[in-house]
Design a protein around this motif. Sequence first.
Motif, mmCIF file in Angstrom:
data_model
loop_
_atom_site.group_PDB
_atom_site.id
_atom_site.type_symbol
_atom_site.label_atom_id
_atom_site.label_comp_id
_atom_site.label_asym_id
_atom_site.label_seq_id
_atom_site.Cartn_x
_atom_site.Cartn_y
_atom_site.Cartn_z
ATOM 1 N N ILE A 633 1.463 -1.405 0.106
ATOM 2 C CA ILE A 633 -0.268 -0.604 0.001
ATOM 3 C C ILE A 633 0.841 1.189 -0.418
ATOM 4 N N GLU A 634 1.994 0.960 0.891
ATOM 5 C CA GLU A 634 2.598 2.172 1.011
ATOM 6 C C GLU A 634 3.713 2.843 -0.829
ATOM 7 N N HIS A 635 3.743 1.594 -1.194
ATOM 8 C CA HIS A 635 4.569 1.554 -2.495
ATOM 9 C C HIS A 635 3.708 2.046 -3.510
ATOM 10 N N SER A 636 2.679 1.441 -3.097
ATOM 11 C CA SER A 636 1.133 1.658 -4.117
ATOM 12 C C SER A 636 1.079 3.733 -4.267
ATOM 13 N N CYS A 637 1.436 4.532 -3.206
ATOM 14 C CA CYS A 637 1.399 5.775 -3.124
ATOM 15 C C CYS A 637 2.432 6.604 -2.666
ATOM 16 N N LEU A 638 3.656 5.427 -3.469
ATOM 17 C CA LEU A 638 5.524 6.211 -3.801
ATOM 18 C C LEU A 638 5.470 6.380 -4.790
ATOM 19 N N LYS A 639 4.503 4.998 -5.654
ATOM 20 C CA LYS A 639 4.382 5.296 -7.147
ATOM 21 C C LYS A 639 3.419 6.566 -8.181
ATOM 22 N N THR A 640 2.440 6.902 -7.115
ATOM 23 C CA THR A 640 1.658 7.905 -8.116
ATOM 24 C C THR A 640 2.672 9.073 -7.868
ATOM 25 N N ILE A 641 3.726 9.064 -6.642
ATOM 26 C CA ILE A 641 3.944 10.314 -5.902
ATOM 27 C C ILE A 641 5.369 10.257 -6.798
ATOM 28 N N ALA A 642 6.421 9.735 -7.349
ATOM 29 C CA ALA A 642 7.187 9.595 -8.645
ATOM 30 C C ALA A 642 6.377 10.205 -10.203
ATOM 31 N N ALA A 643 4.960 9.020 -10.043
ATOM 32 C CA ALA A 643 4.649 9.556 -11.882
ATOM 33 C C ALA A 643 4.652 10.786 -11.817
ATOM 34 N N PHE A 644 4.271 11.756 -11.059
ATOM 35 C CA PHE A 644 4.291 12.836 -10.687
ATOM 36 C C PHE A 644 4.716 13.529 -10.939
#
Length: 754
Positions: A633-644
């Motif tokens: 779940i944490e990694h999923s949030c970080l994926k979004t931040i990295a993509a932005f």
Amino acid sequence: MSEILFNKVEYTLSSLLDFIELGTIGLPDIQRPFIWKNVKVRDLFDSMYRGYPIGFFLFWKNALDDEHKHIGADQKQKVPSLLIVDGQQRLTSLYAVIKGKPIIRENYNQEYIEIAFNPLNENFEVTDAAIRRNPQYVTNISYIWAKNADLFQIVDDYIQRLKASWEIMGKELEEEDTKKIKNSFTKLFRLKDFPFSVLELSPKINEEQVAEVFVRINSKGITLNQADFILTLMSVFWDEGRKELEDFCRFARFQSKGPSPFNYFIEPDPDQLLRVSIGLGFRRARLKYAYALLRGKDLETEEFSEEKRVEQFKVLKRAQSETLNLQNWHDFFNIIQLAGYRGSRMISSKITLLYSYVLYLIGKKEFEIDRFILSKRIATWFFMASLTGRYTGGAPETIMERDLADIRNFKKKEEFLNWIDRTVNSIFTNDYWAITLPSQLDTSAATSPLLYAYLAALNLLEAKALYSNKKIIDIIDEAQQAKRKAVERHHLFPANYLKKIGVQQTRDINQIANYSVIERDDNIEISDMPPANYAPKYEKRFSPQELHQMYYWHALPEDWMNMEYNDFLESRRKLIAKVISDGYKKLVEGTPIEAISETPNIEEIIKRGESEKVEFKSTLRINLYTKQKDPEIEHSCLKTIAAFLNSNGGTLVIGVKDNREPLGIEADCFESEDKMSLHLVNLIKRDLGPQHMININMKYDFYKDKKVLVVECKASKSPVYLRKGLFEHFYIRTGPATAELKISEVQEYVRRRF
């Protein structure tokens, strides 16, 4: 004859050091961290060993009551009755070596001073690798005075070690050598009985008299200032506060994985941040007033009281908590970036930075001004103060004292904001831009605030480097710097070319109006070519419209490459002033890049739904099915931040389901908002890298009575890779989804995007 203001007292070295450990003598305080080189410490011990005098110490008897704390963090048995005025470096050297204690260097690193001794020839050396390999040396004389040390055993061990070493070389240790060794060790051990004369200043004299005595007897002419005395008071009455201040300054010098005060603008010293706290808490810039207040003095009656001192220290404690608050600290530097300034190389005055921080804290904490409004006002204030050198003349304290006096009685935020507008507008008149500033630009000062203001204006105007398609702001950001600078200052009329045509004076060659910003490789290629030779070649790269824009940004007069040099300088100064003026107007009236701007409210963001720049996450760490913490779940949030960050920026809202149903941050089971924020910051720094925090802003908001975490991401200037285990991944936004690029795709995307 006037009254004698001191007494002469005799001490042995061991008694001095015992009094330090007991707490009777406060060490260290009035002066700075330890600045002596280890070689000087070696020479000190050598002089004592040979029986030479090494000067006296100057102490100041403490006139304060017996209820206050001892100095220092160690648990000591007594209150300090003697404060060191002169001789701290010597006494610190002796204490550190004989007691085996670490010292604090100017960069706040701890270090043990190791002095070596050769009993055979009675030489002292600073311990190094060669000394450690030489069996004739005791590599650290501190062991000789250790609490449980046995001198006879130390001598025997040394002799046996030396014998074994010499036997290998076919040498024999003679009886005379053994006797010499024992005598040398005994002589060294007895240094603890070395006599010292101490002058103890009377408790009746004030700090100004103490400072004057110090200067008169100190051959280096070092001046003690009010900040020194205030830091001493903090050590006496609030030692944990001084330690907190010094720790903050130490951590500001180094990047770390967790939240820290590290930044790209300033490596603060304790006395600098003390000025901020004094300005915020007492509305004072002249530290002598603050010193009097912290001693418990009523400025009207001039009487001292314990109650007054306690009350004023409470004020200082509250102010320092705001000064050292990491959110305040980093929010302020975001504001400096809003003004177009991108790092320490563009800051000509640290005091201007610090005084602007004072005004920011007053606006935020005292008047509770809206973040967006306050950010723009402080940005314009810093731009003005930096450009005009408001606090860099001969009396910066006087100017800031006057500024603080102006706002001391304000009750409403409108009064504060109007004062900023009125002050700035009274300076930035039409005459200033048209006459004063062009005249001031007639300078060759390498670190001129005028040159930095021009560069800041170019950043605000989104200008590109000369003869380049790269934005200046993208290639001067210190957080993104490589070992070699991407851009350099370029002489539009090269120095050697000017010398060939008769312009010989450095001041004339290095005029601000002869500088521009150009990519490094282009600068090397141009070398010493006359502008009439290189300019046409480079201008062929661009369309007429692009050249027109470039001429405006770089303040180039028409047909500049064929102008007489002095005519060129005069014309360009006026054009530079116009660019600075336009950059300032963009700051005031427009929304420049990198601005801290108001985003749509949370209702509007969620109403629009997920998109290329918006995504919802139910939780930060809790799996709603298992009700357990889940790294995925944490990694999923970080994926979004990295993509932005890798795309065009965007907003992540945590606490909202995909169908816009609010869950709130309660679902993540954090103890507090701060704990949740800190957890996300640590994840970002661990898996994305701390350098990317500069492009991320976090805040809490309410959506349908549920509190949610809003993570605002700005487009990064460099690629952002997300670590997972041993591998790194690269994500971008494709519509309302996050997509991972293949290795073959990443290279092309990075080439085009960055």
